[in-house]
Design a protein around this motif. Structure first.
Motif, PDB file in Angstrom:
ATOM      1  N   LEU A  65      -6.161   4.770  -5.421  1.00 47.66           N
ATOM      2  CA  LEU A  65      -5.857   3.896  -4.293  1.00 47.66           C
ATOM      3  C   LEU A  65      -7.125   3.298  -3.684  1.00 47.66           C
ATOM      4  O   LEU A  65      -7.130   2.147  -3.240  1.00 47.66           O
ATOM      5  N   GLY A  66      -8.204   4.079  -3.671  1.00 51.43           N
ATOM      6  CA  GLY A  66      -9.418   3.630  -3.005  1.00 51.43           C
ATOM      7  C   GLY A  66     -10.084   2.432  -3.646  1.00 51.43           C
ATOM      8  O   GLY A  66     -10.940   1.790  -3.018  1.00 51.43           O
TER       9      GLY A  66
ATOM     10  N   VAL B  55       2.374   1.852  -3.487  1.00 52.86           N
ATOM     11  CA  VAL B  55       1.352   2.308  -4.440  1.00 52.86           C
ATOM     12  C   VAL B  55       0.971   3.754  -4.134  1.00 52.86           C
ATOM     13  O   VAL B  55       0.834   4.586  -5.045  1.00 52.86           O
ATOM     14  N   ALA B  56       0.803   4.083  -2.852  1.00 51.92           N
ATOM     15  CA  ALA B  56       0.451   5.456  -2.480  1.00 51.92           C
ATOM     16  C   ALA B  56       1.538   6.433  -2.906  1.00 51.92           C
ATOM     17  O   ALA B  56       1.243   7.540  -3.386  1.00 51.92           O
ATOM     18  N   ASP B  57       2.794   6.051  -2.751  1.00 54.11           N
ATOM     19  CA  ASP B  57       3.893   6.921  -3.182  1.00 54.11           C
ATOM     20  C   ASP B  57       3.837   7.181  -4.680  1.00 54.11           C
ATOM     21  O   ASP B  57       4.034   8.315  -5.145  1.00 54.11           O
ATOM     22  N   LEU B  58       3.562   6.138  -5.463  1.00 55.75           N
ATOM     23  CA  LEU B  58       3.522   6.298  -6.919  1.00 55.75           C
ATOM     24  C   LEU B  58       2.319   7.126  -7.358  1.00 55.75           C
ATOM     25  O   LEU B  58       2.427   7.976  -8.248  1.00 55.75           O
ATOM     26  N   VAL B  59       1.177   6.884  -6.743  1.00 53.05           N
ATOM     27  CA  VAL B  59      -0.024   7.659  -7.080  1.00 53.05           C
ATOM     28  C   VAL B  59       0.176   9.125  -6.728  1.00 53.05           C
ATOM     29  O   VAL B  59      -0.333  10.031  -7.409  1.00 53.05           O
TER      30      VAL B  59
ATOM     31  N   ARG C 278       0.830  -1.205   0.000  1.00 54.56           N
ATOM     32  CA  ARG C 278       0.000   0.000   0.000  1.00 54.56           C
ATOM     33  C   ARG C 278       0.870   1.263   0.000  1.00 54.56           C
ATOM     34  O   ARG C 278       0.594   2.217  -0.727  1.00 54.56           O
ATOM     35  N   ARG C 279       1.919   1.279   0.828  1.00 56.81           N
ATOM     36  CA  ARG C 279       2.763   2.471   0.912  1.00 56.81           C
ATOM     37  C   ARG C 279       3.425   2.767  -0.434  1.00 56.81           C
ATOM     38  O   ARG C 279       3.506   3.929  -0.851  1.00 56.81           O
TER      39      ARG C 279
ATOM     40  N   LEU D 282       9.105  -4.499  -6.063  1.00 55.86           N
ATOM     41  CA  LEU D 282       9.931  -3.947  -4.992  1.00 55.86           C
ATOM     42  C   LEU D 282       9.845  -4.796  -3.725  1.00 55.86           C
ATOM     43  O   LEU D 282      10.851  -4.992  -3.020  1.00 55.86           O
ATOM     44  N   GLU D 283       8.660  -5.305  -3.419  1.00 52.71           N
ATOM     45  CA  GLU D 283       8.520  -6.171  -2.250  1.00 52.71           C
ATOM     46  C   GLU D 283       9.301  -7.474  -2.431  1.00 52.71           C
ATOM     47  O   GLU D 283       9.927  -7.980  -1.500  1.00 52.71           O
TER      48      GLU D 283
END
Length: 749
Positions: free
Chosen positions: A623-624, A100-104, A97-98, A492-493
């Protein structure tokens, strides 16, 4: 509004353009006119744009791509399989999640936006924070479109127009003296130029507002203005006899090298192009299947068997010509009348002729505008598909040129430029001129293999994004949360979980740019791999694993089906609850794995089922909408599959390695002597002795090679003097980091 590109003879400016600063969906021609329908009244519906398909077309294509679901063979447990669940267990939804949030948060990662470069730097830093050594894989692309080109006799000297309407209407005229192997800019014009014609004495270009440019010995100047509407085509038979047309039915002729142009309106129909073959033969063509020919009594409409827009005509001479139309046919002129031949290509944009029988046709397929080029050696009676790098997937071919001997040049939308020197059997990307080139970069990092460092397993995703909704600007808003920030986060993970572990094969993590514009980053990458003859064991692409469309799919082609078997084995120990379909689907070419297929490398793609309401390629891909438990499940599977393909590595027992035999033994030539690499480094020496204990030869460092934790010394059977040793028994005495061992060698003569 739509602005259609225009065609002309000997080139193809055929397809329609895109709206400024956006790429968006168009109404599919086949949805309105079935492929078998001949003719029909009224104007043609809008043809597909040169860029990628729109959201609805994407979803239809992804849902309908032919596939064959299989039950994979269950592979036997492999060494290290017990560690797969441990590796997968280190991948967590919160970390995904972190990322994806950074990229968005970049707002957009559209290929030509500055934010994408920032995203690349962010990914580079993420790899570095994991203790890996990241690097960029640069390549060039372009948002400029090749509009038209023309060449002098011989085919080495030519000029090409490139235009761009996204950042304000502008055009560049490029010149080449080596058949298109390289280009230099001669002029930049703050308007859209649409056609160019070359003669031994002068070169002409025409475009918006009726502008006529002329190049004499060197410089380009404005020579004239013909009307106030855009001129769509110009052609010269020689230095004196030329023709120009605009889209509103006006035709201008010159018989004195452009000093005087005489014009008349011959139709109210759409005109697309013109051909002046010689002083006595001129043709003009356009919409509704109309071709006018200039006769002594004036312009006469030729009879045609179709009523489709004609985008391009190419004449070998007055007795043989071909045309591209907005339908699955080729127009054929035999010197007396026009006929049609079936091509199987739904939309024809460009044609080329060579000699008296060779024909090439460029166009787009349906439903998602796959680039098609076909060739015929018998005037279109039979056709052969031309295969080229898949990065031209969604870009129409606007120009086909035959140079000296077997040279062929193709050019079109979005920087499309391909060159072949063997008649189209193989292709290269000529360097783009700096004035139209846009630098981009893939981001990569790797963990070297301990046993086969020269063979690579790739785990990849794409970090660029796009929107097709014409009310939004991709430079401003293209969040791309599911497509494909989820795939990037999973890569990345996996890199985080793999860091500090050893694998038999090299594991390479690659994040591609340019995917949304036609797999451009992966095409450049896979092409470079093939050129370097790099060994790729397998590639796994992750594209969209955030919205719970079930089942998830692991797609492979026939040659890569063995990866599905490996996937089933990985899932059984690391993701047993994942609802996963194993599909053989060679038509699923809509992500970066396809670039590896095209180069002959095994590859597979993991992705969710695309439902009708999926917000891909819209500002709503945020993200939502994501379910990170679902993302975690898929990411764990992808990591486990990659780890299984790479072989989780456990260092061997040194005693067992030292016990490995010399091979071959007995031997009449060179022998290989395996032994354990010293833990933590240390000195290594290998010497050959005879049965009396006399030193025969000490092997040098260049005769000792590493294969993971195994070192191999090679003795060629010669003594210190360089002479062949006699038959008999010899011993290799090995010292490696304090460990000593001896191995018997039987030498034959």
């Amino acid at each position: 509004m739509w602005r259609k590109r225009t065609g002309r003879s000997h080139s193809a400016t055929g397809g329609p353009s895109r709206k400024r600063r956006a790429i968006f969906a168009a109404t599919l021609l086949l949805a309105l006119f079935p492929a078998g329908a001949m003719g029909g009244g009224g104007a043609d519906p809008p043809l597909p744009a040169g860029g990628p398909p729109g959201r609805e077309e994407w979803i239809r294509a992804l849902r309908s791509a032919p596939k064959r679901s299989i039950t994979p063979s269950r592979r036997a447990p492999a060494p290290g399989d017990t560690l797969l669940a441990s590796i997968a267990g280190e991948i967590h939804a919160d970390s995904l999640r972190r990322t994806v949030a950074d990229l968005v948060a970049f707002g957009t990662r559209y290929e030509y936006a500055a934010e994408q470069e920032s995203a690349a730097a962010y990914l580079y830093d993420r790899f570095r924070a994991l203790g890996l050594d990241p690097y960029y894989e640069p390549y060039e692309l372009s948002e400029w479109d090749a509009v038209d080109a023309d060449w002098l006799s011989g085919g080495s000297v030519g000029w090409m127009i490139w235009s761009d309407s996204r950042q304000g209407d502008r055009s560049v005229i490029l010149a080449t003296g080596n058949g298109g192997a390289s280009w230099t800019a001669e002029a930049t014009v703050p308007a859209l130029l649409r056609s160019i014609a070359a003669t031994p004495g002068e070169t002409w270009a025409v475009g918006d507002s009726g502008i006529v440019l002329r190049r004499g010995s060197s410089a380009w100047t404005v020579a004239d203005t013909l009307g106030d509407a855009p001129l769509v085509s110009v052609d010269f038979a020689d230095d004196r006899h030329g023709v120009a047309v605009n889209g509103e039915g006006w035709v201008w002729l010159t018989d004195d090298g452009g000093s005087v142009w005489s014009g008349e309106r011959i139709t109210t129909s759409l005109l697309k192009g013109a051909v002046r073959v010689d002083s006595a033969h001129t043709w003009v063509y356009g919409g509704m299947g109309k071709i006018w020919r200039l006769r002594p009594e004036g312009w006469v409409l030729d009879a045609l068997p179709i009523r489709k827009t004609i985008y391009d005509l190419a004449f070998a001479d007055t007795s043989f010509a071909v045309g591209a139309v907005s339908g699955p046919w080729l127009l054929l002129w035999d010197g007396a009348a026009w006929d049609t031949l079936s091509t199987g290509v739904p939309y024809g944009f460009s044609v080329g002729v060579k000699g008296d029988s060779t024909v090439w046709l460029g166009g787009l397929d349906s439903p998602v505008r796959l680039t098609r080029v076909i060739r015929s050696s018998d005037r279109g009676r039979t056709w052969e598909e031309v295969l080229f790098p898949i990065g031209v997937l969604w870009r129409s071919v606007n120009h086909i040129h035959f140079g000296p001997e077997d040279t062929v040049l193709l050019a079109g939308y979005d920087g499309l430029s391909l060159r072949s020197e063997d008649g189209g059997d193989s292709w290269v990307f000529p360097p783009l001129a700096p004035s139209i080139a846009h630098p981009s970069r893939n981001v990569a990092a790797q963990i070297p293999g301990r046993v086969r460092p020269d063979s690579v397993v790739i785990l990849s995703g794409h970090y660029d994004s796009i929107v097709y909704d014409t009310s939004f600007d991709p430079y401003a808003s293209a969040p791309g949360a599911d497509d494909d920030a989820t795939g990037v986060a999973a890569v990345l993970e996996a890199a985080r979980a793999f860091a500090g572990r050893d694998f038999a094969y090299t594991v390479r993590f690659v994040l591609f740019s340019g995917e949304e514009l036609g797999l451009l980053g992966s095409t450049a990458y896979a092409s470079a791999l093939a050129e370097a003859d790099e060994a790729i064991r397998a590639a796994v692409q992750i594209d969209m694993i955030g919205i719970p469309g079930r089942p998830s799919h692991l797609y492979a082609n026939e040659a890569s089906a063995w990866i599905l078997d490996e996937g089933a084995a990985a899932a059984s120990v690391a993701a047993p609850d994942l609802d996963l379909s194993y599909d053989i689907s060679p038509c699923m070419v809509y992500s970066d794995h396809a670039s590896f297929w095209q180069r002959g490398y095994p590859a597979a793609m993991l992705g969710e089922t695309i439902e009708e309401d999926n917000p891909l390629h819209t500002p709503g891909d945020t993200l939502g909408n994501l379910d990170f438990a679902f993302t975690e499940e898929n990411a764990r599977f992808a990591a486990a599959l990659t780890a299984r393909l790479a072989g989780v590595y456990t260092p061997p027992d040194p005693d067992l390695v030292d016990a490995l035999p010399v091979r071959p033994n007995p031997a009449g030539g060179a022998v290989t002597i395996p032994f354990a690499r010293p833990a933590g480094g240390g000195t290594v020496s290998v010497a050959i002795y005879d049965v009396s204990g006399r030193l025969v030869r000490a092997l040098g460092a260049g005769e000792i090679a590493a294969r993971g934790d195994i070192l191999e010394a090679v003795w060629d059977g010669r003594g210190a003097s360089g002479r062949e040793t006699a038959a008999g028994v010899y011993f290799a005495r090995i010292e490696a980091g304090g460990r000593k061992t001896s191995k018997k060698i039987v030498r034959l003569r």
